[in-house]
Design a protein around this motif. Sequence first.
Motif, PDB file in Angstrom:
ATOM      1  N   CYS A 197      -9.956   0.010  -0.894  1.00 27.64           N
ATOM      2  CA  CYS A 197     -10.229   0.528   0.453  1.00 27.64           C
ATOM      3  C   CYS A 197     -11.389  -0.227   1.084  1.00 27.64           C
ATOM      4  O   CYS A 197     -12.466  -0.315   0.486  1.00 27.64           O
ATOM      5  CB  CYS A 197     -10.559   2.023   0.400  1.00 27.64           C
ATOM      6  SG  CYS A 197      -9.136   3.066   0.084  1.00 27.64           S
ATOM      7  N   THR A 199     -12.362  -1.438  -5.660  1.00 25.71           N
ATOM      8  CA  THR A 199     -11.641  -0.446  -4.856  1.00 25.71           C
ATOM      9  C   THR A 199     -10.816  -1.165  -3.803  1.00 25.71           C
ATOM     10  O   THR A 199     -11.265  -2.171  -3.237  1.00 25.71           O
ATOM     11  CB  THR A 199     -12.600   0.554  -4.193  1.00 25.71           C
ATOM     12  OG1 THR A 199     -11.860   1.441  -3.356  1.00 25.71           O
ATOM     13  CG2 THR A 199     -13.638  -0.164  -3.355  1.00 25.71           C
ATOM     14  N   THR A 211       0.831  -1.193   0.000  1.00 27.10           N
ATOM     15  CA  THR A 211       0.000   0.000   0.000  1.00 27.10           C
ATOM     16  C   THR A 211       0.871   1.251   0.000  1.00 27.10           C
ATOM     17  O   THR A 211       1.930   1.284   0.647  1.00 27.10           O
ATOM     18  CB  THR A 211      -0.931   0.019   1.221  1.00 27.10           C
ATOM     19  OG1 THR A 211      -1.612   1.267   1.274  1.00 27.10           O
ATOM     20  CG2 THR A 211      -0.154  -0.184   2.511  1.00 27.10           C
ATOM     21  N   GLU A 256     -16.712   3.784  -5.552  1.00 26.40           N
ATOM     22  CA  GLU A 256     -15.625   3.739  -4.566  1.00 26.40           C
ATOM     23  C   GLU A 256     -16.239   3.612  -3.191  1.00 26.40           C
ATOM     24  O   GLU A 256     -17.441   3.850  -2.995  1.00 26.40           O
ATOM     25  CB  GLU A 256     -14.767   5.014  -4.678  1.00 26.40           C
ATOM     26  CG  GLU A 256     -13.293   4.801  -4.384  1.00 26.40           C
ATOM     27  CD  GLU A 256     -12.990   4.795  -2.884  1.00 26.40           C
ATOM     28  OE1 GLU A 256     -12.023   4.139  -2.480  1.00 26.40           O
ATOM     29  OE2 GLU A 256     -13.713   5.460  -2.132  1.00 26.40           O
ATOM     30  N   SER A 257     -15.426   3.248  -2.212  1.00 34.04           N
ATOM     31  CA  SER A 257     -15.928   3.041  -0.859  1.00 34.04           C
ATOM     32  C   SER A 257     -16.466   4.329  -0.237  1.00 34.04           C
ATOM     33  O   SER A 257     -17.287   4.284   0.673  1.00 34.04           O
ATOM     34  CB  SER A 257     -14.817   2.471   0.028  1.00 34.04           C
ATOM     35  OG  SER A 257     -13.701   3.350   0.076  1.00 34.04           O
ATOM     36  N   HIS A 285     -11.381   3.704   7.243  1.00 32.98           N
ATOM     37  CA  HIS A 285     -11.075   2.945   6.031  1.00 32.98           C
ATOM     38  C   HIS A 285      -9.597   2.613   5.995  1.00 32.98           C
ATOM     39  O   HIS A 285      -8.754   3.333   6.552  1.00 32.98           O
ATOM     40  CB  HIS A 285     -11.487   3.711   4.768  1.00 32.98           C
ATOM     41  CG  HIS A 285     -10.702   4.963   4.519  1.00 32.98           C
ATOM     42  ND1 HIS A 285      -9.456   4.969   3.945  1.00 32.98           N
ATOM     43  CD2 HIS A 285     -11.001   6.260   4.760  1.00 32.98           C
ATOM     44  CE1 HIS A 285      -9.013   6.196   3.849  1.00 32.98           C
ATOM     45  NE2 HIS A 285      -9.932   7.010   4.334  1.00 32.98           N
ATOM     46  N   SER A 286      -9.279   1.509   5.343  1.00 31.87           N
ATOM     47  CA  SER A 286      -7.894   1.039   5.324  1.00 31.87           C
ATOM     48  C   SER A 286      -7.653   0.203   4.073  1.00 31.87           C
ATOM     49  O   SER A 286      -8.573  -0.438   3.547  1.00 31.87           O
ATOM     50  CB  SER A 286      -7.593   0.200   6.574  1.00 31.87           C
ATOM     51  OG  SER A 286      -6.279  -0.327   6.525  1.00 31.87           O
ATOM     52  N   GLU A 287      -6.414   0.232   3.582  1.00 33.36           N
ATOM     53  CA  GLU A 287      -5.993  -0.618   2.482  1.00 33.36           C
ATOM     54  C   GLU A 287      -5.164  -1.796   2.973  1.00 33.36           C
ATOM     55  O   GLU A 287      -4.667  -2.572   2.156  1.00 33.36           O
ATOM     56  CB  GLU A 287      -5.173   0.191   1.473  1.00 33.36           C
ATOM     57  CG  GLU A 287      -5.955   1.289   0.775  1.00 33.36           C
ATOM     58  CD  GLU A 287      -5.120   2.027  -0.246  1.00 33.36           C
ATOM     59  OE1 GLU A 287      -3.989   1.571  -0.527  1.00 33.36           O
ATOM     60  OE2 GLU A 287      -5.576   3.056  -0.773  1.00 33.36           O
TER      61      GLU A 287
END
Length: 532
Positions: free
Chosen positions: A286, A284, A161, A240-241, A261-263
């Motif tokens: 995320c 997406t 990421t 997208e998120s 939110h996190s990747e």
Amino acid sequence: MKKFFNSSNISTSACIYTQKLPNSEESLPLSKSIADNLNILHSLFSNCTDIVCREFVIDAIKRSSALVFINGLADVKLINENILTSIMNIKEIPSEDLALNHIIEITKKHFFKIANTSEISTIGEVVYALLNGNTIFLLDGDIKALKMTTPGWKEKNVSETNVEKVLRGSNEGFTENICTNISQLRRRIKSYQLKIEEFIVGRQTQTKINITYLQGIVDDSIVKEVRKRIQKIDVDSILESGYIEELIEDTSYTLFPQIQHSERPDRVAAGILEGRVAILIDDTPCALILPATMIQFLQASEDYYERYPTALFIRLIRLIFFGISLLLPGCFVAIISYHKEMIPTPLLIGILGAARGVPFPILIEALIMEITFEAFREAGIRLPAPSNQTVGMVGAIVIGEAAVRAGIVSPITVIIIAITAIASFSIPSYDMGYAIRILRFCMIFLGGFLGLYGIMLGVILILIHLSSLRSFGVNYLSPISPLNLKEFKDIIIRFPWWHMSHRPHYASDSQRQKPYLKPEPPGKNKEDEKRQ
């Protein structure tokens, strides 16, 4: 075999499905006539050159059939080698199998070597399957079709990421493929209690959304609320998120994020293990984690990978810089404008001497430099990666030096704004960072017009607002307000892992691990025995 839908010049991109099926067609059952089914698909996908249909007769059962797929979404090589080849190689069907009621069962048993094969019976199911890279097998005389999983689009490989970098821990990040993201969570949480529920949202995009949670640990009321809010969504598109985040959050008119939110798969897995719900959105990288409290936006993954003394030091530094980022420019403007007596005399003389000749009041100076640094920050994001840091640093130095030499701002103002900018980079969450950056301008105005009284008024209003926020029923300032001393082991400081035996209070199962005593150094017990 032949192709239709004007497919002589096949496009490499999938057709954009621009109309939601009418209710009458969405639930329309398949006809026994293959020609009728193909005519309906032809009308729905008119002017789509990437829709491919191969019609042929199966000699073994003397039936007309067709394979339909979207070129670019389905794997053509897989279709040719595993489906068409197997159909053409079988010349005879055993008599006992011919006695089956449904011919589709015969074809499913003898002709196809695809593992993921299922029966569908409506036009809506056929259309949705095609738009997700599946291949549809239609057989004349049967009211059911076979859906075969044959995705063939190009995907980004799992990589590091670019946003949530760590020095220690996993370097994997989510991708745009929801199936790959689920597999990354499955690798980390090897439990049958990890549940994954699927929803389709967006009339035009038909975006796949999965909610993921750990049954027995998550509170059922939170899961029910997440389901309820997602099912209420009725929009054209989900790209997208962020779309989902705004549509399901508790309070829209606030600067503070209420959903994390996190990747990073490890961070999402940690949230699930704490009794939270993760939302994965197709296309997406995320993932959304909820419920969220304010303190979670100030924590990083590395806090749990380093030893607890190191984590304690890093968290304290981060909290100090969080306060500096929010309050330093406003306090500076307030003190210089109204409370000069608070500054030591030698320092005050130096500040006033350096500011001699500057035509603007301190409030305007601070706003000029703050807006300039925000512009450099935004430009650094938009510039190509190899040059963004260089341009940002060189530009800030050159502009700051030029502004001081031109007498637009004083040197102390440049120093204060530079320290503030550096402090803002210590906030792990970009969403929380944006909120603090906006509130910083409010603090500058309050400090410029009301002095330190304005700063205190701003802090009180922020605390009142934070106390009123909820994230899926959980207090935003939890466990500070309402006070929960059991959870203070992982708030401002982090206790050793052997000391944190409980999950957050909103988890259904609060027991993280059995009470564990710290291991004693080897030989200590023997020395005690000798003394006795």
